[in-house]
Each structure stands twice: as C-alpha cells, then as structure tokens.
Design an enzyme around this catalytic site. Sequence first.
Site, PDB file in Angstrom:
ATOM      1  N   ARG A  34       0.824  -1.219   0.000  1.00 23.07           N
ATOM      2  CA  ARG A  34       0.000   0.000   0.000  1.00 23.07           C
ATOM      3  C   ARG A  34       0.855   1.265   0.000  1.00 23.07           C
ATOM      4  O   ARG A  34       0.445   2.286  -0.557  1.00 23.07           O
ATOM      5  CB  ARG A  34      -0.927   0.002   1.217  1.00 23.07           C
ATOM      6  CG  ARG A  34      -2.080  -0.953   1.008  1.00 23.07           C
ATOM      7  CD  ARG A  34      -3.022  -0.914   2.168  1.00 23.07           C
ATOM      8  NE  ARG A  34      -4.256  -1.615   1.811  1.00 23.07           N
ATOM      9  CZ  ARG A  34      -5.165  -1.996   2.681  1.00 23.07           C
ATOM     10  NH1 ARG A  34      -4.994  -1.743   3.969  1.00 23.07           N
ATOM     11  NH2 ARG A  34      -6.253  -2.614   2.281  1.00 23.07           N
ATOM     12  N   LYS A 194     -18.162 -14.716   3.001  1.00 26.61           N
ATOM     13  CA  LYS A 194     -19.417 -14.134   3.493  1.00 26.61           C
ATOM     14  C   LYS A 194     -20.367 -13.699   2.384  1.00 26.61           C
ATOM     15  O   LYS A 194     -20.151 -12.708   1.704  1.00 26.61           O
ATOM     16  CB  LYS A 194     -19.122 -12.940   4.409  1.00 26.61           C
ATOM     17  CG  LYS A 194     -18.488 -13.369   5.720  1.00 26.61           C
ATOM     18  CD  LYS A 194     -18.611 -12.294   6.774  1.00 26.61           C
ATOM     19  CE  LYS A 194     -19.998 -12.244   7.393  1.00 26.61           C
ATOM     20  NZ  LYS A 194     -20.164 -11.127   8.321  1.00 26.61           N
ATOM     21  N   GLY A 348      -9.045  -8.261  -0.268  1.00 28.41           N
ATOM     22  CA  GLY A 348      -7.761  -8.474   0.404  1.00 28.41           C
ATOM     23  C   GLY A 348      -7.224  -9.873   0.193  1.00 28.41           C
ATOM     24  O   GLY A 348      -6.050 -10.058  -0.165  1.00 28.41           O
ATOM     25  N   GLY A 371     -13.727  -3.350   0.330  1.00 25.49           N
ATOM     26  CA  GLY A 371     -15.080  -2.850   0.583  1.00 25.49           C
ATOM     27  C   GLY A 371     -15.461  -1.723  -0.356  1.00 25.49           C
ATOM     28  O   GLY A 371     -16.575  -1.682  -0.895  1.00 25.49           O
TER      29      GLY A 371
HETATM   30  P1  ADP Z   1     -11.618 -11.270  -0.032  1.00 26.35           P
HETATM   31  O1  ADP Z   1     -10.748 -10.757   1.094  1.00 26.35           O
HETATM   32  O2  ADP Z   1     -10.821 -11.530  -1.282  1.00 26.35           O
HETATM   33  O3  ADP Z   1     -12.826 -10.419  -0.261  1.00 26.35           O
HETATM   34  P2  ADP Z   1     -13.025 -13.078   1.729  1.00 26.35           P
HETATM   35  O4  ADP Z   1     -12.479 -12.352   2.907  1.00 26.35           O
HETATM   36  O5  ADP Z   1     -14.473 -12.957   1.432  1.00 26.35           O
HETATM   37  O6  ADP Z   1     -12.162 -12.720   0.411  1.00 26.35           O
HETATM   38  O7  ADP Z   1     -12.753 -14.640   1.904  1.00 26.35           O
HETATM   39  C1  ADP Z   1     -11.469 -15.174   2.087  1.00 26.35           C
HETATM   40  C2  ADP Z   1     -11.477 -16.264   3.114  1.00 26.35           C
HETATM   41  O8  ADP Z   1     -12.450 -17.243   2.799  1.00 26.35           O
HETATM   42  C3  ADP Z   1     -10.145 -16.966   3.171  1.00 26.35           C
HETATM   43  O9  ADP Z   1      -9.630 -16.834   4.473  1.00 26.35           O
HETATM   44  C4  ADP Z   1     -10.485 -18.426   2.880  1.00 26.35           C
HETATM   45  O10 ADP Z   1      -9.777 -19.336   3.693  1.00 26.35           O
HETATM   46  C5  ADP Z   1     -11.949 -18.496   3.193  1.00 26.35           C
HETATM   47  N1  ADP Z   1     -12.599 -19.567   2.452  1.00 26.35           N
HETATM   48  C6  ADP Z   1     -12.805 -19.653   1.135  1.00 26.35           C
HETATM   49  N2  ADP Z   1     -13.422 -20.778   0.805  1.00 26.35           N
HETATM   50  C7  ADP Z   1     -13.632 -21.456   1.953  1.00 26.35           C
HETATM   51  C8  ADP Z   1     -14.248 -22.696   2.286  1.00 26.35           C
HETATM   52  N3  ADP Z   1     -14.758 -23.479   1.335  1.00 26.35           N
HETATM   53  N4  ADP Z   1     -14.312 -23.053   3.591  1.00 26.35           N
HETATM   54  C9  ADP Z   1     -13.785 -22.265   4.537  1.00 26.35           C
HETATM   55  N5  ADP Z   1     -13.196 -21.076   4.294  1.00 26.35           N
HETATM   56  C10 ADP Z   1     -13.115 -20.682   3.013  1.00 26.35           C
HETATM   57 MG    MG Z   2     -10.967 -10.942   3.265  1.00 26.48          MG
END
Ligand code: ADP
Ligand code: MG
Length: 389
Positions: A34, A194, A348, A371
């Site tokens: 960053r 989520k 992230g 976000g």
């Molecule tokens: P980003 O930061 O790219 O928006 P998220 O924070 O929504 O992504 O999700 C990332 C997390 O989701 C990671 O820590 C990953 O381990 C978890 N994850 C992804 N698929 C699964 C799964 N099938 N079961 C448990 N955790 C998962």
């Molecule tokens: Mg995340």
Amino acid sequence: MKTLAALEVEGRRVLVRVDFNVPLKDGAVADDTRIRAALPTLEELRRRGAALILVSHLGRPRDREPQLSLRPVADRLAELLGTPVQLAPGVVGEEVAELARELKPGEVLLLENVRYEPGETKNDPALADALAHLADAYVNDAFGAAHRAHASTEGVARRLPHAAGLLLEREVTTLTRIVQQPERPLVAIIGGAKVTDKIAVIGRFLEIADAILIGGAMCFPFFKAQGHEVGDSLCEEAGIEPARRALEQAAKGGGARLELPNDLVLGDRFAAEAGRRELDGVDVPAGWMGLDVGPRTAERYAAEIAKAGTVFWNGPMGAFELAPFAAGTRAVAEAVAQAPGTTVVGGGDSAAAITQFGLADRVTHLSTGGGASLELLEGRQLPGVEALA
Ligand code: ADP
Ligand code: MG
C-alpha cells in the site's frame, strides 16, 4: 472528479490522504504494497514543488496505543522515497501546525494515526477544520477508505481546493468502466466466505454481467437453498435466504447465468494436515467440509474466463491458505492471468492469493480497496469520491 493535473500545487502545502493501513510485524512494516501504491502521486507532487503533509489511519485504535503509531510506516516511506519523512507528534494541534508551516517544497511530514482522534470516524467538523488549516490544498489517494465519510476523507475535502490522487483515479475509472461499458462477455467470479457482504454485488452482476461464477464458502448457502447437504462446510446461515432470492432472479432469465460448482474438494477439518477427498457432486457428507472447488469446476470456470472480454474477481475459490485446498483458487488465478480480456481483482484475500501465486503483475488492475470496490460496483456513491467533484 477533479484530477491531480488540474490542481495548483507549486509552492503549496498539500494534505494527502493515503492508505497506509499496512500489516505490522515486530514493530516493522510486514507488507509495503500500500505504501508503494501511493508513490506515483507523492513523487509527482514533490516533482511539482509541493510540500507534503500525509494523513492515514492504521488499524482501529481505541485510545492512542503506541503500537498503532505510524512510526514504522514513516521509516519505510523514507526508504522508498529516498528522502527524510518526519513523523508529527500528533494529528493536529499547535505543535503539528508549526511543523506544517515550516515545511519547504519537496519535504514530507507524516501526521500520526488519524484515528487517534475520535473525531475522525465521526467526520467531526472541528477536526476537518483543523486538518484543513494545516494545508493549502487536499489530495485523496486512499481509495480503500473512500467508502467512509470521515474527517480526513470527506470533511476536509469540502474545505480545500482538492483533487483525486493517481491511484484513486485509476481505481474509480477502472471499476466504473466495468459497470458502465465493459467489453463483453462480462464474467464476475465471486468467492470467499461471506455471502451477506457480497450479495449486493451479486445482485448487481445478475443485472449487468453475462455470467457469475460462484466459489469458496460462498457456494454453500446457495447449495443449502437448493436442498443439498452441506455437511460441516462453512455455511453462513444469514446468507441462505439472499442466496435463494439470487437463484430465483437468475432462473427468471434475461440477466447473467449464475454458475455454481459441480464438484468439490473435501477436508475432515480446517487444517493443512486434514484428511482430503474429492467429491464428484456437491452433497457433502457429515463429518466433511467443502474446502475447495473440484478440478471439473475449475476447468469449467477457466473456460468461461478465457472467453471473457472483462473479468472481475473477488474472493478465493477455497481455503487457499492451506496447500491441499489451494488448487481451485490457483487454477482461477492462472486463468485470470492468461485471459486476453480486461482483468480486475479486488478483495484483500484474493489479492493475497494472486500475489502468493506470483501472478499479481499479470492482471490489468489489482484493486487496493476491498469494501470500497464492492460498494462502487454495487452502484453506491462513495462519500470520499463524491467530495472530490
Ligand atoms: P476477499 O478478502 O478476497 O474479499 P473473503 O475475505 O471474502 O475474500 O474470503 C477469504 C477467506 O475465505 C479466506 O480466508 C479463505 O480461507 C476463506 N474460504 C474460502 N473458501 C472457503 C471454504 N470453502 N471453507 C472455509 N473457508 C473458506
Ligand atoms: Mg478478506
């Protein structure tokens, strides 16, 4: 949105909102991505004869915890800029104002963690006034904080001649193009954990995209809504109803195809040493959890990505931090890296994944704001961007 090129900065003190909310380890910056991302704006301003006053938040201080001081950031920034960076003893106040007044063109002063001031997150007019009094002009390069109406992102912009920094401008332009004039087909890959965080953006893509590819733990509320067994998979309860509505909307036709995995990789617990098996299908037996998409799904998704004119990817396809469950995320990352179309990655963990696979420089744009990028794609107005009009 006012651009940096149109802002008069020579001989002026310019307050620059940056996103230096970096991970720290043992009192040092653990990942300086960053900080590096802000360098083009900072270097241009110095070249044009501005004195720089930088303002950022770091973490979520409740009080003035010294472990959330920007000291390590000042040290790393000084190395990257090749010039001294003075750290102010606070955010505002007489002592800080004095340091700001003494700044010469090209010099750099970093204010302390702006969230040491409780007025920051309340967009307190008194704090916005005090920040504005330090400088003659304001530049916002903190896209990751642009979805918050805070004193250093919104309030102060209303009080000074202002412009978007180069990074913020590129983020807004690239993401706006995805929703307004994408090269088609537009393919959105949505994974991660989520559903409730991302359901609004799925709703928007159902209207504007050609295909949505769902992966990660995100798929289990969809499977549950379809009546499948999810076993011990991470399945957000509050996501099931929104997932059902998204499936209904997709079934009506006229919008994007909503694609779900058709095979999975299961583990008997969330650990790298977990028992592992592949499942041809999506009904997860009791005692197992879906931790990755299977190879057939990965291949299907890769084929969609290869044909896309524009790809937006947010959220890993599985628990990619665990080596036995990283293959689906890796396959998608490789497909995105090889895709001939415009490729944008936000989030992230998605950014961490593509960096871990050594493919970060193979995408058109790696968004620094998780976000904020989702809110912009949803069609919401970002207060930090609106204030730069
Ligand atoms: P980003 O930061 O790219 O928006 P998220 O924070 O929504 O992504 O999700 C990332 C997390 O989701 C990671 O820590 C990953 O381990 C978890 N994850 C992804 N698929 C699964 C799964 N099938 N079961 C448990 N955790 C998962
Ligand atoms: Mg995340």
